[in-house]
Design an enzyme around this catalytic site. Structure first.
Site, PDB file in Angstrom:
ATOM      1  CB  CYS A   2      -0.946   0.097   1.185  1.00 42.19           C
ATOM      2  SG  CYS A   2      -2.091  -1.258   1.321  1.00 42.19           S
ATOM      3  NE  ARG A  27       4.578   1.769  -0.127  1.00 43.61           N
ATOM      4  CZ  ARG A  27       5.546   1.430   0.706  1.00 43.61           C
ATOM      5  NH1 ARG A  27       6.795   1.545   0.328  1.00 43.61           N
ATOM      6  NH2 ARG A  27       5.273   0.978   1.907  1.00 43.61           N
ATOM      7  CD1 TRP A  74      -0.168  -6.166  -3.206  1.00 45.78           C
ATOM      8  CD2 TRP A  74      -0.247  -6.763  -1.062  1.00 45.78           C
ATOM      9  NE1 TRP A  74       0.242  -7.469  -3.121  1.00 45.78           N
ATOM     10  CE2 TRP A  74       0.196  -7.861  -1.814  1.00 45.78           C
ATOM     11  CE3 TRP A  74      -0.383  -6.910   0.322  1.00 45.78           C
ATOM     12  CZ2 TRP A  74       0.511  -9.096  -1.233  1.00 45.78           C
ATOM     13  CZ3 TRP A  74      -0.070  -8.128   0.904  1.00 45.78           C
ATOM     14  CH2 TRP A  74       0.377  -9.200   0.119  1.00 45.78           C
ATOM     15  CG  ASN A 100       1.559   0.790   4.190  1.00 44.40           C
ATOM     16  OD1 ASN A 100       1.267  -0.384   3.986  1.00 44.40           O
ATOM     17  ND2 ASN A 100       2.801   1.234   4.136  1.00 44.40           N
ATOM     18  N   GLY A 101      -0.638  -0.943   6.428  1.00 39.75           N
ATOM     19  CA  GLY A 101      -0.248  -1.799   7.556  1.00 39.75           C
ATOM     20  C   GLY A 101      -1.398  -2.711   7.949  1.00 39.75           C
ATOM     21  CD  GLU A 479      17.055 -12.280  -8.824  1.00 35.02           C
ATOM     22  OE1 GLU A 479      16.530 -12.845  -7.853  1.00 35.02           O
ATOM     23  OE2 GLU A 479      16.641 -11.200  -9.270  1.00 35.02           O
ATOM     24  CE  LYS A 483      13.476 -10.528 -10.670  1.00 39.52           C
ATOM     25  NZ  LYS A 483      14.132 -10.158  -9.482  1.00 39.52           N
ATOM     26  CD  GLU A 486       9.753 -10.985  -9.059  1.00 40.99           C
ATOM     27  OE1 GLU A 486       9.071 -10.710  -8.075  1.00 40.99           O
ATOM     28  OE2 GLU A 486      10.961 -10.692  -9.134  1.00 40.99           O
ATOM     29  CG  HIS A 502      19.825 -36.326  -5.336  1.00 40.10           C
ATOM     30  ND1 HIS A 502      20.304 -37.563  -4.943  1.00 40.10           N
ATOM     31  CD2 HIS A 502      20.916 -35.589  -5.643  1.00 40.10           C
ATOM     32  CE1 HIS A 502      21.634 -37.549  -4.981  1.00 40.10           C
ATOM     33  NE2 HIS A 502      22.031 -36.362  -5.411  1.00 40.10           N
ATOM     34  CE  LYS A 601      11.432  -2.447  -5.974  1.00 39.43           C
ATOM     35  NZ  LYS A 601      12.171  -3.449  -6.739  1.00 39.43           N
TER      36      LYS A 601
HETATM   37  O1  M6R Z   1      13.044  -4.585  -0.385  1.00 44.58           O
HETATM   38  P1  M6R Z   1      13.647  -5.955  -0.182  1.00 44.58           P
HETATM   39  O2  M6R Z   1      14.927  -6.131  -0.922  1.00 44.58           O
HETATM   40  O3  M6R Z   1      13.802  -6.290   1.276  1.00 44.58           O
HETATM   41  O4  M6R Z   1      12.588  -6.943  -0.801  1.00 44.58           O
HETATM   42  C1  M6R Z   1      12.762  -8.325  -0.687  1.00 44.58           C
HETATM   43  C2  M6R Z   1      11.825  -9.079  -1.615  1.00 44.58           C
HETATM   44  O5  M6R Z   1      10.494  -8.798  -1.309  1.00 44.58           O
HETATM   45  C3  M6R Z   1      12.077  -8.725  -3.083  1.00 44.58           C
HETATM   46  O6  M6R Z   1      13.397  -8.970  -3.453  1.00 44.58           O
HETATM   47  C4  M6R Z   1      11.153  -9.541  -3.995  1.00 44.58           C
HETATM   48  O7  M6R Z   1      11.501 -10.888  -3.966  1.00 44.58           O
HETATM   49  C5  M6R Z   1      11.180  -8.977  -5.409  1.00 44.58           C
HETATM   50  N1  M6R Z   1       9.864  -8.960  -5.964  1.00 44.58           N
HETATM   51  C6  M6R Z   1      12.061  -9.747  -6.319  1.00 44.58           C
HETATM   52  O8  M6R Z   1      12.074  -9.271  -7.615  1.00 44.58           O
END
Ligand code: M6R
Length: 606
Positions: A2, A27, A74, A100-101, A479, A483, A486, A502, A601
């Site tokens: 949010c 956000r 969100w 937000n929270g 990673e 990527k 997501e 395995h 984010k």
């Molecule tokens: O702000 P942060 O680096 O602490 O965020 C951690 C994860 O939420 C963040 O890396 C998330 O996995 C991203 N969407 C990856 O692209």
């Protein structure tokens, strides 16, 4: 999660609020809403979906007033509906809030408030009614009284329709920044919406309440004691938060990497002494020598950058190093001694799980340091030192340049610790030189984007895939896989190459491709064998290989070449083609790459 935004001053509030919502859309983007006060009337507008929908509605209405608040959501409590979209009003219509929270004791508070007809399913609507319950003419006091009864997290901005010259803001666990202008104030969940207007900011701390009027701002704690706050200067500029001609933020941020990597290492490599120097560590040489264990706490992409750091700390400095996913660390009673060094690795510096885990480590007596991008963020302020990664604003939900710069900073730390222990000057020198060569090599990968795009189009229609890597390339596989899933929503998993046999190998078939990161390093031959096992199951294989490796074509259906570097540094290069691969696949599938579904984010809830 949010985004909240507010304005008070002499200008029309709506343009800033709308532009701010766009900046904060990363956000959360389930729904959005805005309220401005026109005389003593609240004008309210809400929409379900992305900010564009709200902007469309705004075009069709007169929406004037020079004090206002807005929100991009969100969803946590309650579905994605107009009713659940913020801002929320008290039942008598006099007070409005954006939040937000999560209010954890919302049921208890609902019982306390008794018979109220709620319009939404949100905890936020209960909070605004609680504030109304305590309101006796002073909005700040009412907010303070309400918050004393609240358990949970909040960043809030509140307005009263009869108080047209003041906003009240408060924070506990959810970030809130106040931008200081000339006779005007801007409020936001992070500093990026403020950059076009001011670089002077006040960061609210947990447990603080600010009364923000047109010409003054006063801050209090929850005991009603006034607090003097410093106005700080931030050096990010608005241009850095723009797309600069790129189709979207993710692509721009991928291309930012050679530049921002230079920002991360600038002034931090000492070639004469063949070491790195990160002053923010805040530890004496004696304390550094005694460190016998390092724990890297992070989530998501940041945890894969942490894995890059783990390999480097162990190899270069000989310090046992663990990577702990923040949400697990906190609840398993981790073993910490006075010589344990804990790094919190986070782009936003606001990830709730990471913050909670770092607090736990601190309570248990570890040295706790931050490796963070967002200046002035909670982790940056709560840790006893650390390093900014200088990636600049990262606005696409999928992290790219922050991963690279976090990895770079961890490599520098490993070098610094290594050189203060057993690492020879010759190896130190080799690493320094290799680190300095990285930007040019990154650029050569980015210059090959068209070839990567072509390969992406061949792989876009698969429903599943594996990413495999070993050693330094294992975090790259993790990673790359994150990527892809997501932003394209293709199911993908990542494994160390040696793990396939395995179990996971059972899934392979001709419609289940494998992406192997197989650059020329000490594990190359082992990976070769692993990929042969894959080929034997008829899977298509895309290999990330070192330039000049012609032999790899015998094994691969497709190859993306990357320049050679030292093994520990490979993630700084090898991740880039995977970012581009995910990007082009997602674009080809018509996905919204900057704002993928279900994500936000900055994950400020546990
Ligand atoms: O702000 P942060 O680096 O602490 O965020 C951690 C994860 O939420 C963040 O890396 C998330 O996995 C991203 N969407 C990856 O692209």
């Amino acid at each position: 999660m949010c985004g909240i935004i507010g304005y008070i001053g002499n200008k029309q509030a709506t343009p800033f609020l709308l532009q701010g919502l766009r900046r904060l859309e990363y956000r959360g983007y389930d729904s959005a809403g805005m309220v401005v006060i026109d005389n003593t009337n609240f004008n309210c507008i809400k929409s379900v979906g992305k900010i564009d929908k709200l902007a469309e509605k705004l075009k069709q209405t007169k929406f004037t007033g020079n004090i206002g608040i807005a929100h991009t959501r969100w969803a946590t409590h309650g579905g994605v509906t107009i009713e659940n979209a913020h801002p929320h009003f008290s039942a008598d219509g006099s007070i409005v809030l954006v939040h937000n929270g999560i209010i954890e004791n919302y049921r208890e508070l609902k019982d306390f408030l008794g018979n109220i007809e709620y319009k939404s399913e949100t905890d936020s609507e209960i909070l605004v009614n609680l504030i109304a319950h305590f309101y006796k003419g002073d909005l700040r006091i009412a907010v303070e009284s309400a918050l004393l009864k609240v358990r949970g997290t909040y960043g809030i901005v509140v307005m009263h329709k009869d108080k047209t010259d003041c906003l009240v803001a408060a924070r506990m666990g959810s970030p809130l920044v106040i931008g200081v202008g000339e006779g005007e104030y801007y409020l936001a969940s992070d500093a990026t919406p403020l950059l076009a207007h001011t670089n002077k900011v006040v960061f609210l701390e947990d447990g603080e309440i600010a009364e923000v009027c047109r010409n003054s701002i006063q801050t209090y704690n929850l005991k009603d004691e006034q607090i003097v706050k410093c106005v700080e200067q931030i050096d990010w500029n608005d241009e850095q938060a723009e797309k600069q001609g790129y189709e979207n933020f993710m692509l721009k941020e991928i291309y930012d990497q050679p530049t921002v990597y230079k920002d991360a290492i600038r002034g931090r490599i000492n070639l004469d002494e063949a070491t790195a120097h990160l002053g923010g560590l805040n530890m004496t040489p004696e304390q550094m020598k005694k460190v016998d264990r390092i724990i890297l706490i992070a989530c998501g992409t940041a945890s894969y950058a942490a894995m890059v750091g783990k390999y480097a700390f162990e190899r270069l400095a000989g310090i046992p190093t663990e990577v702990d996913v923040a949400s697990e660390f906190r609840y398993r009673d981790p073993i910490i001694t006075e010589n344990t060094l804990v790094f919190g690795v986070s782009q936003s510096g606001e990830t709730a799980d990471t913050i909670a885990a770092l607090r736990e480590a601190k309570r248990k007596g570890a040295y706790v340091r931050g490796i963070v991008n967002v200046v002035g963020s909670t982790i940056a302020r709560e840790t006893d030192g650390g390093t900014y990664i200088h990636a600049g604003p990262e606005l696409a939900v999928a992290s790219t340049k922050a991963y690279t710069n976090m990895s770079a900073i961890l490599l520098l730390y490993a070098l610094q610790f290594g050189r203060s222990r057993r690492l020879s000057i010759a190896t130190g020198e080799r690493i320094c030189k290799a680190l300095l060569e990285i930007p040019e090599k990154m650029q050569s990968i980015l210059d090959n984007a068209d070839a990567i795009k072509e390969i992406a189009l061949k792989y876009k229609d698969y429903k599943n895939c594996f990413f495999l890597g070993r050693g330094s390339n294992y975090p790259v596989a993790r990673e790359g896989s994150l990527k892809l899933k997501e932003i394209s929503y293709i199911h993908s998993e990542s494994y160390p190459g040696g793990e396939m046999k395995h179990g996971p190998i059972a899934l392979l078939s001709d419609d289940f491709p494998v992406i192997a990161i197989m650059t020329k390093n000490q594990l190359y031959d082992k990976m070769w064998n692993n990929i042969q096992e894959v080929k034997a199951r008829n899977s298509k294989v895309l290999i990330i290989a070192t330039i000049g490796d012609e032999k790899v074509k015998d094994l691969a259906d497709d190859v993306i070449y990357v320049p050679d570097t030292m093994e520990l540094l490979e993630p700084l290069l090898n991740t880039l083609p995977l970012q581009l691969l995910a990007y082009y696949i997602a674009v080809a599938l018509g996905r919204d790459v900057d704002r993928p579904r279900n994500l936000a984010k900055s994950v400020t809830v546990e």
